[in-house]
Enzyme design. Structure first.
Site, mmCIF file in Angstrom:
data_model
loop_
_atom_site.group_PDB
_atom_site.id
_atom_site.type_symbol
_atom_site.label_atom_id
_atom_site.label_comp_id
_atom_site.label_asym_id
_atom_site.label_seq_id
_atom_site.Cartn_x
_atom_site.Cartn_y
_atom_site.Cartn_z
ATOM 1 N N LYS A 112 0.849 -1.208 0.000
ATOM 2 C CA LYS A 112 0.000 0.000 0.000
ATOM 3 C C LYS A 112 0.879 1.251 0.000
ATOM 4 C CE LYS A 112 -0.270 -0.430 5.045
ATOM 5 N NZ LYS A 112 -1.108 -0.857 6.180
ATOM 6 N N ARG A 168 -10.573 0.291 15.181
ATOM 7 C CA ARG A 168 -10.729 1.053 13.942
ATOM 8 C C ARG A 168 -11.767 0.343 13.077
ATOM 9 N NH1 ARG A 168 -4.792 1.699 11.330
ATOM 10 N NH2 ARG A 168 -5.626 -0.198 10.463
ATOM 11 N N TYR A 206 14.468 30.600 5.242
ATOM 12 C CA TYR A 206 13.304 31.366 5.712
ATOM 13 C C TYR A 206 13.336 31.580 7.215
ATOM 14 C CZ TYR A 206 10.904 30.594 1.246
ATOM 15 O OH TYR A 206 10.545 30.576 -0.069
ATOM 16 N N MET A 223 10.391 24.411 0.757
ATOM 17 C CA MET A 223 9.682 23.459 -0.098
ATOM 18 C C MET A 223 10.631 22.739 -1.052
ATOM 19 S SD MET A 223 6.389 24.042 -2.593
ATOM 20 C CE MET A 223 5.315 24.694 -1.347
HETATM 21 C C1 LIG Z 1 -0.316 -1.819 6.845
HETATM 22 C C2 LIG Z 1 -0.867 -3.079 7.380
HETATM 23 C C3 LIG Z 1 -0.044 -4.189 7.600
HETATM 24 C C4 LIG Z 1 1.462 -4.142 7.486
HETATM 25 O O1 LIG Z 1 1.965 -3.564 8.677
HETATM 26 P P1 LIG Z 1 3.531 -3.378 8.927
HETATM 27 O O2 LIG Z 1 3.604 -2.851 10.310
HETATM 28 O O3 LIG Z 1 3.987 -2.393 7.914
HETATM 29 O O4 LIG Z 1 4.149 -4.701 8.760
HETATM 30 C C5 LIG Z 1 -0.638 -5.388 7.966
HETATM 31 N N1 LIG Z 1 -1.977 -5.468 8.140
HETATM 32 C C6 LIG Z 1 -2.799 -4.407 7.970
HETATM 33 C C7 LIG Z 1 -4.255 -4.555 8.187
HETATM 34 C C8 LIG Z 1 -2.266 -3.176 7.601
HETATM 35 O O5 LIG Z 1 -3.084 -2.126 7.440
#
Ligand SMILES: *Cc1c(COP(=O)(O)O)cnc(C)c1O
Length: 379
Positions: A35, A131, A260, A308
């Site tokens: 991701k 969550r 800056y 930036m």
């Molecule tokens: C991002 C994520 C992972 C991977 O987690 P890491 O700490 O990067 O290994 C695994 N499971 C879910 C549901 C996640 O959102």
């Protein structure tokens, strides 16, 4: 040749990290998490490297990522799991590319069953992260029954996610694990073939009892340490190196400032190197007056504000000999010195995940294998 900001990603390091994690998983399948553009490393090349390293599943957070991953891989067979919530508009995007999806409400399960559309479903229990997923094991069981009873739906997984896997010694991890087992093991007994999964990188490295049928490492496949420590301690190889170069050199007299807000004022004659990377590239503004980089194998302090597009470093140290065009390493090794993403994160009180994921599209990505080309370099 220098480019203003370059992330070089060693895909063979990712491949070796996955192989190392697969050994640790000891028979559980590996689902590589790619991701957020592979935590900033490039989603599709990272996914290919992970598959070469032994991953048999891939995971993303969103429907758009699943679509882009499927298209980029050009492979209809590899399993892609979408972790995240999907709106009614997003669900068909994920299903169109044959991705597995997460479901935790009876309403969603019934709507999917009624649509008659084929889908593979992973039912999510919220065992304590608070969550996504249902906290209620009875509701989770009801979702399982709807999915298992629908002709078009396949009950592919039963899963959860930990809140404190990276905090070794805490008690909550064990509580979540117990809650998940108490729900999921009977589900698997009633529905043989359903895959149980819970472990992120930290859990995978911390406790074999969390491995179940499939593990879901993300950060560790990129050679980042899930505990924020030195990745080498756990045989993980950082895959990403971030470089820029000395684009301008000037002498600040005592009283002259750089950047800056005049947050750096020279106390004495100081040689200032301007390096063309900034928060527009993901080099965080919080690093003002605290960051470091490497030049000629030595540490140089970031002075003044991160803007930036540029940052300034004090390169007056004796014998450093900074010249226009010299390479500057922001993450990576040069000579005997190394700056890890963990070091950068620690300086600004964040986590390594955020350092690499923050790198923006303006940073060129170059993929290689131990310095040589790869079959999918540049993709
Ligand atoms: C991002 C994520 C992972 C991977 O987690 P890491 O700490 O990067 O290994 C695994 N499971 C879910 C549901 C996640 O959102």
């Amino acid at each position: 040749m220098a480019v203003r900001a370059l992330a070089r990603v060693n895909l063979c390091a990712i491949e070796r990290n996955v192989a190392r994690l697969a050994r640790e998983a000891n028979g559980s399948a590996v689902c590589a998490v790619v991701k957020a553009d592979g935590y900033g490393h490039g989603m599709v090349p990272s996914a290919r490297a992970a598959l070469r390293g032994g991953a048999t599943w891939l995971a993303v957070a969103t429907a758009g990522e699943a679509r882009d991953l499927r298209a980029g891989l050009g492979d209809d067979a590899v399993r892609i799991l979408v972790f995240g919530a999907l709106s009614d508009a997003e669900l068909p995007v994920a299903l169109d590319v044959g991705a597995d999806v997460s479901v935790w409400t009876v309403a969603r399960a019934e709507a999917m069953a009624a649509s008659g559309r084929a889908a593979r479903v992973h039912v999510k229990l919220d065992s304590g992260l608070g969550r996504l997923g249902t906290r209620d094991a009875t509701e989770a069981d009801a979702v399982v029954e709807v999915v298992a009873g629908a002709d078009a739906l396949e009950l592919a997984g039963a899963w959860t996610h930990f809140a404190t896997a990276d905090e070794r010694g805490d008690h909550f991890f064990g509580e979540q694990l117990a809650r998940f087992k108490a729900w999921a093991e009977p589900v698997r007994a009633a529905h043989p073939g359903v895959l149980l999964h819970a472990a992120n990188s930290a859990a995978l490295l911390r406790d074999p009892a969390s491995h179940f049928d499939l593990v879901r490492p993300g950060v560790a496949i990129y050679g980042l340490d899930p505990f924020g420590e030195d990745p080498a301690q756990r045989d993980l190889e950082p895959a990403l190196e971030l470089t820029s170069y000395v684009a301008a050199l000037k002498t600040a007299e005592a009283g002259d400032s750089a950047g800056y807000g005049r947050r750096f004022v020279a106390a004495r004659e100081t040689l200032i190197a301007t390096v063309p990377i900034g928060y527009g590239d993901g080099w965080r503004r919080a690093l003002g007056n605290t960051g470091e980089a490497l030049l000629h194998g030595r540490r140089i302090p970031l002075v003044g504000t991160v803007s930036m597009d540029n940052v300034t470093f004090d390169v007056s140290a004796a014998g450093l000999g900074a010249k226009l065009g010299d390479d500057v390493v922001l993450i990576g090794a040069q000579g005997a010195e190394q700056i890890t993403a963990e070091d950068v994160a620690r300086a600004i009180d964040t986590i390594n995940y955020e350092i690499t994921t923050a790198l923006t599209a303006r940073v060129a990505r170059e993929h290689h294998c131990d310095g040589a080309g790869t079959p999918d370099a540049g993709t």
